[in-house]
Write a protein that holds these residues in place. Structure first.
Motif, PDB file in Angstrom:
ATOM      1  N   VAL A 187       0.969  -1.168  -0.059  1.00 39.16           N
ATOM      2  CA  VAL A 187      -0.233   0.080   0.336  1.00 39.16           C
ATOM      3  C   VAL A 187       0.322   1.035  -0.497  1.00 39.16           C
ATOM      4  O   VAL A 187       0.763   2.422  -0.734  1.00 39.16           O
ATOM      5  N   VAL A 188       2.270   1.335   0.438  1.00 40.25           N
ATOM      6  CA  VAL A 188       2.827   1.967   0.526  1.00 40.25           C
ATOM      7  C   VAL A 188       4.121   1.641   0.039  1.00 40.25           C
ATOM      8  O   VAL A 188       4.776   0.074   0.350  1.00 40.25           O
ATOM      9  N   ASP A 189       4.797   2.419  -0.358  1.00 43.63           N
ATOM     10  CA  ASP A 189       7.177   1.387  -0.840  1.00 43.63           C
ATOM     11  C   ASP A 189       7.400   1.129   0.723  1.00 43.63           C
ATOM     12  O   ASP A 189       7.701   0.353   0.270  1.00 43.63           O
ATOM     13  N   THR A 190       7.207   2.013   1.154  1.00 43.74           N
ATOM     14  CA  THR A 190       8.182   1.641   2.524  1.00 43.74           C
ATOM     15  C   THR A 190       7.748   2.753   3.377  1.00 43.74           C
ATOM     16  O   THR A 190       7.230   3.554   3.487  1.00 43.74           O
ATOM     17  N   LEU A 191       8.269   1.909   5.071  1.00 45.26           N
ATOM     18  CA  LEU A 191       7.955   2.962   5.517  1.00 45.26           C
ATOM     19  C   LEU A 191       8.109   3.953   6.030  1.00 45.26           C
ATOM     20  O   LEU A 191       7.375   4.917   6.360  1.00 45.26           O
ATOM     21  N   ALA A 192       9.400   4.476   5.204  1.00 40.76           N
ATOM     22  CA  ALA A 192       9.729   5.764   5.947  1.00 40.76           C
ATOM     23  C   ALA A 192       8.679   7.424   4.921  1.00 40.76           C
ATOM     24  O   ALA A 192       8.968   7.388   5.584  1.00 40.76           O
ATOM     25  N   GLN A 193       8.032   5.926   3.964  1.00 43.77           N
ATOM     26  CA  GLN A 193       7.238   6.770   3.461  1.00 43.77           C
ATOM     27  C   GLN A 193       6.038   7.393   3.717  1.00 43.77           C
ATOM     28  O   GLN A 193       4.666   7.584   2.703  1.00 43.77           O
ATOM     29  N   HIS A 194       5.634   5.865   5.128  1.00 39.70           N
ATOM     30  CA  HIS A 194       4.502   5.809   4.885  1.00 39.70           C
ATOM     31  C   HIS A 194       3.343   6.983   5.904  1.00 39.70           C
ATOM     32  O   HIS A 194       4.342   7.854   6.261  1.00 39.70           O
ATOM     33  N   PRO A 195       2.095   7.642   5.539  1.00 35.27           N
ATOM     34  CA  PRO A 195       1.506   8.757   5.750  1.00 35.27           C
ATOM     35  C   PRO A 195       1.174   8.431   7.167  1.00 35.27           C
ATOM     36  O   PRO A 195       0.700   9.652   7.707  1.00 35.27           O
ATOM     37  N   LEU A 196       0.827   8.047   7.385  1.00 35.39           N
ATOM     38  CA  LEU A 196       1.044   8.155   9.697  1.00 35.39           C
ATOM     39  C   LEU A 196       0.935   9.332   9.570  1.00 35.39           C
ATOM     40  O   LEU A 196       0.474  10.929  10.494  1.00 35.39           O
ATOM     41  N   PRO A 197       2.473  10.359  10.044  1.00 31.27           N
ATOM     42  CA  PRO A 197       2.648  11.796  10.420  1.00 31.27           C
ATOM     43  C   PRO A 197       2.160  12.449   9.735  1.00 31.27           C
ATOM     44  O   PRO A 197       1.682  13.352  10.465  1.00 31.27           O
ATOM     45  N   ARG A 198       1.751  12.931   8.027  1.00 31.67           N
ATOM     46  CA  ARG A 198       0.713  13.302   7.325  1.00 31.67           C
ATOM     47  C   ARG A 198      -0.664  13.707   8.113  1.00 31.67           C
ATOM     48  O   ARG A 198      -1.229  13.934   8.363  1.00 31.67           O
ATOM     49  N   MET A 199      -1.124  11.918   8.794  1.00 29.51           N
ATOM     50  CA  MET A 199      -2.900  11.834   8.680  1.00 29.51           C
ATOM     51  C   MET A 199      -2.469  12.654  10.536  1.00 29.51           C
ATOM     52  O   MET A 199      -3.431  13.816  10.972  1.00 29.51           O
ATOM     53  N   LEU A 200      -1.850  12.695  11.153  1.00 32.39           N
ATOM     54  CA  LEU A 200      -1.398  13.136  12.847  1.00 32.39           C
ATOM     55  C   LEU A 200      -1.011  14.373  12.249  1.00 32.39           C
ATOM     56  O   LEU A 200      -1.941  15.126  12.881  1.00 32.39           O
ATOM     57  N   ASP A 201      -0.283  15.368  11.718  1.00 30.71           N
ATOM     58  CA  ASP A 201      -0.575  16.734  11.092  1.00 30.71           C
ATOM     59  C   ASP A 201      -1.888  17.327  10.862  1.00 30.71           C
ATOM     60  O   ASP A 201      -2.416  18.047  11.083  1.00 30.71           O
ATOM     61  N   ALA A 202      -2.930  16.690  10.326  1.00 26.45           N
ATOM     62  CA  ALA A 202      -4.101  16.894   9.661  1.00 26.45           C
ATOM     63  C   ALA A 202      -4.802  16.889  10.669  1.00 26.45           C
ATOM     64  O   ALA A 202      -6.133  17.321  11.069  1.00 26.45           O
ATOM     65  N   GLY A 203      -4.772  16.662  12.282  1.00 26.09           N
ATOM     66  CA  GLY A 203      -5.246  16.017  13.158  1.00 26.09           C
ATOM     67  C   GLY A 203      -6.331  15.059  13.407  1.00 26.09           C
ATOM     68  O   GLY A 203      -7.372  15.524  13.588  1.00 26.09           O
ATOM     69  N   LEU A 204      -5.908  13.948  12.318  1.00 31.16           N
ATOM     70  CA  LEU A 204      -6.958  12.923  12.311  1.00 31.16           C
ATOM     71  C   LEU A 204      -7.321  11.500  14.043  1.00 31.16           C
ATOM     72  O   LEU A 204      -6.187  12.385  13.797  1.00 31.16           O
ATOM     73  N   LEU A 205      -7.711  11.343  14.448  1.00 31.99           N
ATOM     74  CA  LEU A 205      -7.281  10.213  15.113  1.00 31.99           C
ATOM     75  C   LEU A 205      -7.038   9.520  15.247  1.00 31.99           C
ATOM     76  O   LEU A 205      -7.531   7.992  14.145  1.00 31.99           O
ATOM     77  N   VAL A 206      -5.616   8.790  14.683  1.00 28.88           N
ATOM     78  CA  VAL A 206      -5.166   7.442  14.083  1.00 28.88           C
ATOM     79  C   VAL A 206      -4.238   6.635  16.132  1.00 28.88           C
ATOM     80  O   VAL A 206      -4.123   7.234  16.719  1.00 28.88           O
TER      81      VAL A 206
END
Ligand code: HPA
Ligand code: ZN
Length: 329
Positions: free
Chosen positions: A254-273
Motif C-alpha cells: 500500500v506504501v513503498d517503504t515505511l519511510a514513506q508512510h503517511p501516518l505523520p501527515r495524518m497526525l498533522d491533519a488532526g486525525l484520530l489515528v
C-alpha cells in the motif's frame, strides 16, 4: 523488537486485528498434522518463505488457504489463546478482535464452533492475561450481500455479549460499501457497533461511502483519505478513528517503504489515528513491533510524546464505555 523496547510495556488497545491473521506457521503446521489437512509446505521456514505479497489479494489467497487447518472448537481456542499471550507481552490491555465467519462456514465449519472456540479463550482473558476483549464479526466484501445477510441472521443469538459489532474486509477493489447498505442497516437496528476496511487499496470515496451509506463509527486503514482534502477535514472535525496498520501497509505494498508512510501527515491533519497489527503472523510484527518500527524510522520523525499519544488514541477510539476507557488512560 528487542525485549527491552519501551513499546512492549506502553499500555494500548488493539482495534484492528484479524484473529485468523495471528496463525503462526508453527501452529498452522501442528493443526494441519492433528487434523489431517495437507499443506504444500514441509516446515515453518518454507511457509514463512511464502509470505511475500504483491498486493492485498496475493495475501488473502494464502490467508484463506491456511485457514483450512482450523477445524474444531479447540483449534480456535488455541489460536486465540496464543494471540492473547503475545498481545499481553506487547502491552495490549484491550483488544477488539475481528473474525471472518464466512471464511469458515464456506468450508464446512459452523459458526457456533468458531464463536464457542474463540469465546473459550476470550472469556478468561482478563484474569489470565490482563486483556479485556470484544469480538467484531467481519463480512467478506468480495462475497454477495445475500450471503452476508444469511450469516448475520444466523449469528443473532451471539449479538450483544459475545459479538459487539460488524466489520467489512477482504478484497476492496470492485467491492464498494454501497454493496452492503442493508447489512449495515440491520446491524444498526440490532444495536451493533460498525466498522469497515476502506481506503486501504480502494479509493478515498470508499471511506466517504462507508461513513454515509454504512454509518461506520471507525474506519479500518483509511490511509488513502489524504487523496481527498474535504474528507480529511471531515474526519478531523468528527474525530472519526482510523485504525492504521503500518507493517501491513508495507507488506501489502500500500506504501513503498515505511519511510514513506503517511501516518505523520495524518497526525498533522488532526486525525484520530491508532496503530494496529492487522495480520501480525503474516506481516512481521505484533502491535508493539509496529510502534517500534515507526519509532525506529528516522524519516517519520515521531517523538516519544507522539508515540504515547498514538497509544492513548487507541483507548479513545475503542468501543469501551467512558468509565472503562478512563480506567486505562
Ligand atoms: N484487508 C482486507 N481484508 C483483510 C485484511 C486486510 O488488511 N486482513 C484480513 N482480511
Ligand atoms: Zn484488516
Amino acid at each position: 523488537m528487542p525485549p527491552t523496547s519501551p513499546f512492549a510495556t506502553l499500555p494500548k488497545a488493539e482495534l484492528h486485528l484479524h484473529i485468523e491473521g495471528t496463525l503462526e506457521p508453527e501452529l498452522a503446521l501442528e493443526l494441519a498434522h492433528r487434523n489431517g489437512v495437507e499443506l504444500p509446505f514441509a516446515n515453518a521456514d518454507q511457509l514463512r518463505a511464502a509470505y511475500r505479497f504483491e498486493n492485498l489479494q496475493s495475501f488473502l489467497d494464502l490467508y484463506y488457504a491456511l485457514m483450512a487447518v482450523l477445524r474444531t472448537e479447540s483449534d480456535f481456542t488455541e489460536l486465540a489463546e496464543a494471540y492473547l499471550a503475545r498481545a499481553a507481552a506487547q502491552g495490549v490491555r484491550h483488544a477488539e478482535i475481528f473474525f471472518d465467519p464466512q471464511a469458515h462456514i464456506h468450508r464446512g465449519v459452523d459458526l457456533d464452533t468458531v464463536v464457542r472456540g474463540l469465546r473459550a479463550a476470550l472469556s478468561g482473558a482478563r484474569e489470565r492475561h490482563g486483556v479485556s476483549t470484544r469480538l467484531i464479526m467481519c463480512f467478506l466484501r468480495d462475497q454477495s450481500e445475500q450471503d452476508a445477510l444469511a450469516v448475520f441472521e444466523a449469528a443473532r443469538p451471539w449479538f450483544g455479549e459475545a459479538v459487539i459489532g460488524i466489520g467489512l474486509d477482504s478484497g476492496e477493489i470492485g467491492h464498494p460499501p454501497a454493496k452492503f447498505t442493508e447489512l449495515f442497516r440491520r446491524a444498526r437496528e440490532a444495536g451493533l457497533r460498525r466498522v469497515a476496511h476502506a481506503g486501504e487499496e480502494g479509493p478515498a470515496s470508499n471511506i466517504t461511502d462507508a461513513l454515509d451509506l454504512l454509518q461506520v463509527e471507525r474506519v479500518d486503514h483509511g490511509v488513502r483519505c489524504l487523496e481527498d482534502p474535504r474528507l480529511v477535514e471531515r474526519l478531523a472535525a468528527e474525530q472519526i478513528p482510523l485504525t492504521v496498520c503500518p507493517l501491513s501497509n508495507v507488506r501489502l505494498r500500500v506504501v513503498d517503504t515505511l519511510a514513506q508512510h503517511p501516518l505523520p501527515r495524518m497526525l498533522d491533519a488532526g486525525l484520530l489515528v491508532t496503530v494496529n497489527s492487522d495480520d501480525p503472523a503474516y506481516f512481521g510484527g505484533y502491535v508493539a513491533d509496529n510502534f517500534h518500527a515507526l519509532a525506529a524510522e528516522p524519516a517519520l520523525d515521531l517523538d516519544p510524546e507522539t508515540l504515547r499519544l498514538l497509544a492513548a488514541n487507541s483507548f479513545k477510539a475503542s468501543f469501551l464505555d467512558e468509565e472503562a476507557r478512563s480506567g486505562y488512560l
